[in-house]
Enzyme design. Structure first.
Site, PDB file in Angstrom:
ATOM      1  N   ASN A 106       4.826 163.828   4.519  1.00 13.70           N
ATOM      2  CA  ASN A 106       5.375 162.924   5.938  1.00 13.70           C
ATOM      3  C   ASN A 106       5.934 161.430   5.297  1.00 13.70           C
ATOM      4  OD1 ASN A 106       3.770 163.914   7.870  1.00 13.70           O
ATOM      5  ND2 ASN A 106       1.717 162.805   7.168  1.00 13.70           N
ATOM      6  N   ARG A 112       6.802 167.449  15.663  1.00 20.54           N
ATOM      7  CA  ARG A 112       6.573 166.275  16.336  1.00 20.54           C
ATOM      8  C   ARG A 112       7.268 164.578  15.536  1.00 20.54           C
ATOM      9  NH1 ARG A 112       3.536 161.658  17.872  1.00 20.54           N
ATOM     10  NH2 ARG A 112       3.462 161.471  19.669  1.00 20.54           N
ATOM     11  N   ASP A 149      -0.562 167.037  20.966  1.00 20.02           N
ATOM     12  CA  ASP A 149      -0.687 168.168  20.070  1.00 20.02           C
ATOM     13  C   ASP A 149      -1.824 168.629  19.556  1.00 20.02           C
ATOM     14  OD1 ASP A 149      -1.156 166.964  18.356  1.00 20.02           O
ATOM     15  OD2 ASP A 149       0.377 166.948  17.460  1.00 20.02           O
ATOM     16  N   ILE A 170      -8.771 157.409  13.921  1.00 19.40           N
ATOM     17  CA  ILE A 170      -7.101 157.792  14.516  1.00 19.40           C
ATOM     18  C   ILE A 170      -6.829 158.749  15.532  1.00 19.40           C
ATOM     19  CG2 ILE A 170      -5.027 157.655  12.971  1.00 19.40           C
ATOM     20  CD1 ILE A 170      -6.293 155.745  12.308  1.00 19.40           C
TER      21      ILE A 170
HETATM   22  N1  EPU Z   1      -0.376 155.664  18.784  1.00 18.30           N
HETATM   23  C1  EPU Z   1       0.130 155.230  20.202  1.00 18.30           C
HETATM   24  N2  EPU Z   1       1.560 154.941  20.520  1.00 18.30           N
HETATM   25  C2  EPU Z   1       1.949 154.999  19.432  1.00 18.30           C
HETATM   26  C3  EPU Z   1       2.160 155.207  18.166  1.00 18.30           C
HETATM   27  C4  EPU Z   1       0.867 155.676  18.127  1.00 18.30           C
HETATM   28  O1  EPU Z   1      -0.879 155.448  20.937  1.00 18.30           O
HETATM   29  O2  EPU Z   1       3.264 153.968  20.394  1.00 18.30           O
HETATM   30  C5  EPU Z   1      -1.444 155.866  18.441  1.00 18.30           C
HETATM   31  C6  EPU Z   1      -2.047 157.768  18.145  1.00 18.30           C
HETATM   32  O3  EPU Z   1      -1.759 158.470  18.828  1.00 18.30           O
HETATM   33  C7  EPU Z   1      -2.803 157.296  17.235  1.00 18.30           C
HETATM   34  C8  EPU Z   1      -3.130 156.108  16.330  1.00 18.30           C
HETATM   35  O4  EPU Z   1      -1.957 155.268  17.272  1.00 18.30           O
HETATM   36  O5  EPU Z   1      -4.116 157.877  17.730  1.00 18.30           O
HETATM   37  C9  EPU Z   1      -1.716 156.407  15.061  1.00 18.30           C
HETATM   38  O6  EPU Z   1      -0.808 157.029  15.198  1.00 18.30           O
HETATM   39  P1  EPU Z   1       0.894 157.234  13.937  1.00 18.30           P
HETATM   40  O7  EPU Z   1       1.380 156.096  14.554  1.00 18.30           O
HETATM   41  O8  EPU Z   1       0.130 155.765  12.773  1.00 18.30           O
HETATM   42  O9  EPU Z   1       0.843 157.963  12.945  1.00 18.30           O
HETATM   43  P2  EPU Z   1       2.103 159.685  13.756  1.00 18.30           P
HETATM   44  O10 EPU Z   1       2.606 158.334  13.614  1.00 18.30           O
HETATM   45  O11 EPU Z   1       2.099 159.985  14.614  1.00 18.30           O
HETATM   46  C10 EPU Z   1       1.800 159.793  10.548  1.00 18.30           C
HETATM   47  C11 EPU Z   1       2.001 161.259  10.087  1.00 18.30           C
HETATM   48  C12 EPU Z   1      -0.186 162.131  10.319  1.00 18.30           C
HETATM   49  C13 EPU Z   1      -1.061 160.858   9.655  1.00 18.30           C
HETATM   50  C14 EPU Z   1      -0.795 159.520  10.307  1.00 18.30           C
HETATM   51  C15 EPU Z   1      -1.593 158.532  10.592  1.00 18.30           C
HETATM   52  C16 EPU Z   1       3.372 162.473  10.015  1.00 18.30           C
HETATM   53  C17 EPU Z   1       4.707 163.242  10.251  1.00 18.30           C
HETATM   54  N3  EPU Z   1       2.527 162.148  10.720  1.00 18.30           N
HETATM   55  O12 EPU Z   1       1.252 160.081  12.386  1.00 18.30           O
HETATM   56  O13 EPU Z   1       0.503 163.007   9.213  1.00 18.30           O
HETATM   57  O14 EPU Z   1      -2.119 161.302   9.967  1.00 18.30           O
HETATM   58  O15 EPU Z   1       0.137 158.920  10.495  1.00 18.30           O
HETATM   59  O16 EPU Z   1      -1.435 158.040   8.938  1.00 18.30           O
HETATM   60  O17 EPU Z   1       4.261 160.977   9.673  1.00 18.30           O
HETATM   61  C18 EPU Z   1      -0.736 165.179   9.150  1.00 18.30           C
HETATM   62  O18 EPU Z   1       0.110 165.202   7.959  1.00 18.30           O
HETATM   63  O19 EPU Z   1      -1.505 166.341   9.366  1.00 18.30           O
HETATM   64  C19 EPU Z   1      -0.245 163.990  10.336  1.00 18.30           C
HETATM   65  C20 EPU Z   1      -0.488 164.647  11.423  1.00 18.30           C
END
Ligand code: EPU
Length: 430
Positions: free
Chosen positions: A23, A100, A124, A335
């Site tokens: 990440n 993603r 997803d 989350i």
């Molecule tokens: N969310 C929204 N709107 C947005 C952005 C996020 O509703 O515009 C919601 C999401 O749906 C979720 C929550 O906010 O329910 C957290 O989302 P966040 O944006 O923090 O996560 P992400 O950037 O999509 C990254 C990691 C995830 C990790 C999360 C939390 C990457 C590629 N992915 O996801 O990693 O769980 O942060 O720490 O960096 C994994 O590696 O298995 C994984 C899922």
């Protein structure tokens, strides 16, 4: 299609080397787009997602070379990304739907090209995963964003201008996209309620090395003073705290003795404290930590929260631990709403689990019983594999492309620690 065959009952003993964080790696590769010329990124994990990001960057006209280490036990490599003066500005659905994190090119391309066309990733297996905060934040910086035929079309006809962006929730992805756009915007930007994950700090450090002016990385308020241009750099990816945490849980579950090397214990503070509460002995060493366990673990409650809270990406592994622990535990997932889907697979192995909304109650059983199970996402796959390590008889984990997306050389590393785990053809792919 392959599946994993795990035969439980072996104690894990030895030393592993944790590779760079998925990440971080994917965002550092996207950040390379911000500077013309050759950026070098080291300590990349050897996983499918890094290959997909490399392919995405190639489609934008970048020259990308990936060199993987040939040292035994080292599952890392180096990317050399040569970015042209005018990169392409489109990311197609065929790659975005496979990964993603492709959405991380939105901010950098908007900043470099003034326009972007990126396929929307959609939901997803772990949740609906909105993009509203990415869109709102970039709009605050002056972008015009529309949604057409499955694509996000973003443009900044008069350039991006710094602004104050207050996030509703400390989203990792939104913080990164806004940050990568703000570093080349005119004037200053403040991101309030920013994500504080170590991977955000890693990205900030690479951007600073490229010449960006950023303050407050790792705090809830990040301040960026835009600059005219950034320069290519050579940078090493931060160690993967989730992989490190996964090995730590595996050591505890198998009542083993594992030294997790190239890891940052500080990034796992709450998770390691939970393992101590479960009965483990943990010693922090210079470049990692050692986990020793000599009895059945005690059940521990877990509540997932944004960093520095307990990571959602370690929740399935702790569910696996609690499924064989002594006592009853409650897991609260704040989350990703669909991450409990995995618990029904764990129940196939004999776990006693009940869910109610975003709470799950696990009553530990002395022993799980091996069975065919399906990994539904990266961390679910890891949780099932850990459960298999302590189950009686063989556990067959299908859909292992999920595990391959996030864990470099996982089977080899577990085998070196003494686990009985191997890949085999899946005669009945899902
Ligand atoms: N969310 C929204 N709107 C947005 C952005 C996020 O509703 O515009 C919601 C999401 O749906 C979720 C929550 O906010 O329910 C957290 O989302 P966040 O944006 O923090 O996560 P992400 O950037 O999509 C990254 C990691 C995830 C990790 C999360 C939390 C990457 C590629 N992915 O996801 O990693 O769980 O942060 O720490 O960096 C994994 O590696 O298995 C994984 C899922």
């Amino acid at each position: 299609m392959e599946r994993l065959r795990v035969v439980g009952g072996r104690r894990l003993v030895g030393r592993v080397r944790v590779p760079g964080a998925k990440n971080s790696a994917l965002k550092l590769m996207a950040a390379a787009l911000l500077a013309e010329g050759e950026t070098r990124i080291g300590n990349l994990p050897r996983i499918l997602d890094v290959e997909i990001m490399a392919e995405l960057l190639r489609r934008m006209g970048c020259g990308v070379e990936l060199d993987w280490s040939i040292e035994p036990g080292d599952h890392t490599g180096v990317a050399r990304i040569d970015v042209p003066a005018e990169p392409g500005h489109e990311a197609d659905y065929d790659l975005v739907r496979r990964m993603r994190a492709s959405i991380a090119v939105l901010g950098p391309l908007l900043a470099r090209c003034g326009r972007v066309k990126v396929a929307r990733p959609g939901g997803d297996a772990i949740g609906s995963r909105g993009l509203d905060m990415h869109i709102d934040g970039l709009t605050r910086l002056g972008a015009e964003i529309t949604n057409e035929h499955g694509f996000l079309l973003a443009s900044a006809p008069t350039g991006l201008r710094g602004s104050t962006v207050e996030l509703d929730f400390p989203s990792v992805g939104a913080t990164e996209n806004i940050l990568m756009a703000a570093v080349l915007a005119e004037g200053s930007t403040v991101i309030d309620n920013a994500a504080r994950e170590p991977e955000i700090v890693d990205l900030c450090q690479m951007l600073q090395a490229m010449g960006a002016k950023i303050g407050g990385a790792g705090s809830s308020t990040i301040e960026v003073q835009g600059v005219d241009r950034l320069s290519p750099v050579s940078y090493e990816t931060l160690s993967d705290r989730i992989v490190a945490g996964t090995f730590a849980v595996a050591a505890v579950m198998t009542q083993g003795d594992v030294t997790v090397g190239h890891a940052v214990a500080e990034h796992l503070r709450i998770a390691l404290d939970k393992l101590v509460a479960a009965g483990a002995g943990i010693t922090v060493e210079e470049n990692g930590f050692r986990v020793v366990m000599d009895r059945r673990p005690s059940a521990v409650d877990v509540v997932t929260l944004p960093y520095p809270g307990f990571a959602t990406d370690l929740q399935p592994q702790f569910a696996a631990l609690n499924s064989v622990a002594d006592g009853v535990s409650m897991i609260t997932e704040n989350i990703f709403e669909a991450r409990f889907v995995f618990l029904q697979e764990l129940a196939r192995l004999g776990a006693q689990v009940r869910t109610d909304g975003h709470h799950a109650v696990l009553r530990g059983v002395p022993r799980l019983s091996g069975a065919p199970v399906r990994s539904t996402d990266i961390r679910a796959g890891a949780g099932l594999l850990l459960a298999g390590l302590v189950a009686e008889g063989p556990t067959l984990v299908s859909e292992i492309h999920h595990i391959d997306r996030g864990y470099a050389g996982f089977v080899e590393q577990l085998t070196e620690l003494g686990a009985d785990v191997s890949r085999e053809p899946d005669p009945d792919p899902f």
